[in-house]
Scaffold this motif. Structure first.
Motif, PDB file in Angstrom:
ATOM      1  N   ALA A  12       0.005  -6.871  12.564  1.00  0.00           N
ATOM      2  CA  ALA A  12       1.207  -6.188  12.449  1.00  0.00           C
ATOM      3  C   ALA A  12       1.031  -5.180  11.828  1.00  0.00           C
ATOM      4  CB  ALA A  12       2.348  -7.284  11.942  1.00  0.00           C
ATOM      5  N   THR A  13       2.256  -3.889  11.829  1.00  0.00           N
ATOM      6  CA  THR A  13       2.307  -3.027  10.900  1.00  0.00           C
ATOM      7  C   THR A  13       3.675  -3.182  10.164  1.00  0.00           C
ATOM      8  OG1 THR A  13       1.246  -1.629  12.398  1.00  0.00           O
ATOM      9  CG2 THR A  13       2.544  -0.394  10.802  1.00  0.00           C
ATOM     10  N   VAL A  14       3.595  -2.991   8.827  1.00  0.00           N
ATOM     11  CA  VAL A  14       4.866  -3.272   8.194  1.00  0.00           C
ATOM     12  C   VAL A  14       5.060  -2.107   7.220  1.00  0.00           C
ATOM     13  CG1 VAL A  14       4.927  -5.925   8.621  1.00  0.00           C
ATOM     14  CG2 VAL A  14       3.392  -4.722   6.841  1.00  0.00           C
ATOM     15  N   ALA A  15       6.180  -1.946   6.551  1.00  0.00           N
ATOM     16  CA  ALA A  15       6.437  -0.936   5.678  1.00  0.00           C
ATOM     17  C   ALA A  15       6.586  -1.554   4.183  1.00  0.00           C
ATOM     18  CB  ALA A  15       7.788   0.023   6.295  1.00  0.00           C
ATOM     19  N   GLY A  30       4.122  10.550  -2.741  1.00  0.00           N
ATOM     20  CA  GLY A  30       3.771  10.139  -1.386  1.00  0.00           C
ATOM     21  C   GLY A  30       4.565   9.170  -0.846  1.00  0.00           C
ATOM     22  N   THR A  31       4.403   8.906   0.404  1.00  0.00           N
ATOM     23  CA  THR A  31       4.873   7.556   1.053  1.00  0.00           C
ATOM     24  C   THR A  31       3.919   6.857   1.808  1.00  0.00           C
ATOM     25  OG1 THR A  31       5.925   8.655   3.025  1.00  0.00           O
ATOM     26  CG2 THR A  31       7.239   8.231   1.155  1.00  0.00           C
ATOM     27  N   ILE A  32       3.929   5.548   1.748  1.00  0.00           N
ATOM     28  CA  ILE A  32       2.720   4.670   2.193  1.00  0.00           C
ATOM     29  C   ILE A  32       3.438   3.519   3.129  1.00  0.00           C
ATOM     30  CG2 ILE A  32       0.835   5.147   0.918  1.00  0.00           C
ATOM     31  CD1 ILE A  32       1.643   2.803  -0.859  1.00  0.00           C
ATOM     32  N   THR A  33       2.859   3.208   4.244  1.00  0.00           N
ATOM     33  CA  THR A  33       2.810   1.930   5.021  1.00  0.00           C
ATOM     34  C   THR A  33       1.814   1.003   4.973  1.00  0.00           C
ATOM     35  OG1 THR A  33       2.880   2.812   7.038  1.00  0.00           O
ATOM     36  CG2 THR A  33       5.194   2.797   5.976  1.00  0.00           C
ATOM     37  N   PHE A  34       1.835  -0.137   5.406  1.00  0.00           N
ATOM     38  CA  PHE A  34       0.763  -0.901   5.368  1.00  0.00           C
ATOM     39  C   PHE A  34       0.428  -1.652   6.969  1.00  0.00           C
ATOM     40  CE2 PHE A  34       1.533  -0.520   1.156  1.00  0.00           C
ATOM     41  CZ  PHE A  34       0.341  -0.229   0.563  1.00  0.00           C
ATOM     42  N   ALA A  60       3.473 -11.010   7.966  1.00  0.00           N
ATOM     43  CA  ALA A  60       4.581 -11.340   7.097  1.00  0.00           C
ATOM     44  C   ALA A  60       4.282 -12.344   6.016  1.00  0.00           C
ATOM     45  CB  ALA A  60       5.915 -11.418   7.598  1.00  0.00           C
ATOM     46  N   ASP A  61       3.176 -13.363   6.315  1.00  0.00           N
ATOM     47  CA  ASP A  61       3.270 -14.125   5.340  1.00  0.00           C
ATOM     48  C   ASP A  61       1.964 -13.826   4.302  1.00  0.00           C
ATOM     49  OD1 ASP A  61       4.767 -15.864   6.823  1.00  0.00           O
ATOM     50  OD2 ASP A  61       2.985 -16.764   8.157  1.00  0.00           O
ATOM     51  N   PHE A  62       1.503 -12.640   4.530  1.00  0.00           N
ATOM     52  CA  PHE A  62       0.349 -12.204   3.705  1.00  0.00           C
ATOM     53  C   PHE A  62       0.891 -11.909   2.198  1.00  0.00           C
ATOM     54  CE2 PHE A  62      -2.448 -12.302   7.065  1.00  0.00           C
ATOM     55  CZ  PHE A  62      -3.674 -12.389   6.514  1.00  0.00           C
ATOM     56  N   THR A  63       0.601 -11.883   0.974  1.00  0.00           N
ATOM     57  CA  THR A  63       0.888 -11.397  -0.195  1.00  0.00           C
ATOM     58  C   THR A  63      -0.022 -10.209  -0.430  1.00  0.00           C
ATOM     59  OG1 THR A  63       1.278 -13.654  -1.126  1.00  0.00           O
ATOM     60  CG2 THR A  63       0.901 -11.697  -2.741  1.00  0.00           C
ATOM     61  N   LEU A  64       0.942  -8.911  -0.841  1.00  0.00           N
ATOM     62  CA  LEU A  64       0.418  -7.770  -0.935  1.00  0.00           C
ATOM     63  C   LEU A  64       0.567  -7.293  -2.546  1.00  0.00           C
ATOM     64  CD1 LEU A  64      -0.820  -5.105   0.155  1.00  0.00           C
ATOM     65  CD2 LEU A  64       1.683  -4.249   0.305  1.00  0.00           C
ATOM     66  N   ALA A  80       6.574  -9.922   3.824  1.00  0.00           N
ATOM     67  CA  ALA A  80       7.936 -10.068   4.526  1.00  0.00           C
ATOM     68  C   ALA A  80       9.107  -9.493   3.650  1.00  0.00           C
ATOM     69  CB  ALA A  80       8.301 -11.725   4.599  1.00  0.00           C
ATOM     70  N   GLN A  81       8.768  -9.186   2.531  1.00  0.00           N
ATOM     71  CA  GLN A  81       9.940  -8.540   1.566  1.00  0.00           C
ATOM     72  C   GLN A  81       9.874  -7.012   1.706  1.00  0.00           C
ATOM     73  OE1 GLN A  81       7.757 -10.165  -2.053  1.00  0.00           O
ATOM     74  NE2 GLN A  81       9.949 -11.423  -2.162  1.00  0.00           N
ATOM     75  N   MET A  82       8.989  -6.341   2.627  1.00  0.00           N
ATOM     76  CA  MET A  82       8.833  -5.120   2.592  1.00  0.00           C
ATOM     77  C   MET A  82       9.600  -4.628   3.840  1.00  0.00           C
ATOM     78  SD  MET A  82       4.951  -4.663   1.970  1.00  0.00           S
ATOM     79  CE  MET A  82       4.170  -5.617   0.643  1.00  0.00           C
ATOM     80  N   THR A  83      10.565  -3.833   3.543  1.00  0.00           N
ATOM     81  CA  THR A  83      11.435  -3.273   4.597  1.00  0.00           C
ATOM     82  C   THR A  83      11.459  -1.730   4.954  1.00  0.00           C
ATOM     83  OG1 THR A  83      13.341  -3.172   3.026  1.00  0.00           O
ATOM     84  CG2 THR A  83      13.105  -5.088   4.344  1.00  0.00           C
ATOM     85  N   GLU A  84      11.336  -0.919   3.961  1.00  0.00           N
ATOM     86  CA  GLU A  84      11.253   0.476   3.856  1.00  0.00           C
ATOM     87  C   GLU A  84       9.878   1.352   3.514  1.00  0.00           C
ATOM     88  OE1 GLU A  84      16.061   0.685   2.778  1.00  0.00           O
ATOM     89  OE2 GLU A  84      14.518   1.810   1.742  1.00  0.00           O
TER      90      GLU A  84
END
Length: 247
Positions: A12-15, A30-34, A60-64, A80-84
């Motif tokens: 998945a691609t998540v922000a 700068g801004t980053i997504t993961f 969403a289940d991974f810890t970053l 899962a806690q990352m939204t923006e």
């Protein structure tokens, strides 16, 4: 780790959440997504995939965890806690993604982990893809038709280096995830005449992460006084002796 074949599964691609800095980016930010990319091929003569053995985790289940050049944690939490998009100061960083733990052993307990260093300059907008691979090993038990025909009942138990015991009853076909160190396999067998016998064998060398090991049992003689065990392309004969457990 050299894999049999490279096959990247993009989960998945998540922000990343902007909770670290709520203000708008500046010229020094700068801004980053993961994204998380999982290597799910495992070393195995049959070229198994982790998805053949268990369900793959969702991104969403991974810890970053994001750390800076001084190893200070800048952000940590589940994807899962990352939204923006995440606003971050220019600098050198490392992003580490992990799912599960190698100390949590058993069926359906894969552990994936991986890291990716990255650099942010002022005004950058980047997607950081973190490659993750299986950190534990997989053990399966298989019996030949000759073995099943001779032994009317049997069961196996694996004990890992950490002391975790994993039962493989007669009907079990799944693979168990274990810390890639060593394990002992115990077997209890009952032949057609009702005689019960047992054995154990320890494997403590050459156990590697991201590798699926199949322990294959065969009846090596009509008399049933020994079995042959194939592990990691090596076959050996184990003498069962005259151990009668049902006296």
């Amino acid at each position: 780790m050299k894999f049999i074949k490279t096959s990247i599964l993009c989960l998945a691609t998540v922000a990343a959440a902007a909770c670290h800095k709520s203000e708008a980016p500046t010229a020094t930010d700068g801004t980053i997504t993961f994204a998380v990319a999982a290597q799910q091929e495992v070393n195995d003569v049959t070229r198994s995939k982790v998805s053949d053995i268990t369900d793959l985790p969702a991104a969403a289940d991974f810890t970053l965890t994001i750390t800076d050049a001084q190893q200070k944690t800048v952000w940590s939490g589940t994807i899962a806690q990352m939204t923006e998009p995440y606003t971050i100061a220019a600098g050198e960083y490392t992003a580490t993604a992990q799912y599960g733990s190698v100390s949590d052993e058993g069926f359906d307990k894969p552990c994936f982990t991986g890291s990716m260093p990255f650099t942010i300059n002022g005004g950058d907008s980047k997607q950081i893809t973190i490659p993750v691979s299986l950190a534990n090993a997989i053990v399966k038990v298989s019996c030949t038709d000759m073995f099943r025909n001779y032994f009317s009942d049997y069961s196996f138990k694996i004990t890992t280096a950490a002391g975790t015991q994993i039962d493989f009853p007669k009907s079990e076909t799944r693979g168990a995830f274990i810390d890639a160190y060593k394990f002992t396999i115990d077997g209890t067998l009952k032949n057609q005449g009702g005689t019960a016998q047992s054995f154990n064998k320890t494997y403590d060398t050459g156990i590697n992460p991201a590798t699926c090991y199949t322990v294959t049992f065969d009846a090596s003689s009509v008399g049933g006084t020994s079995v042959t065990v194939t592990f990691n392309d090596t076959t050996e004969t184990i003498d069962l002796g005259d151990i009668e457990l049902n006296d």
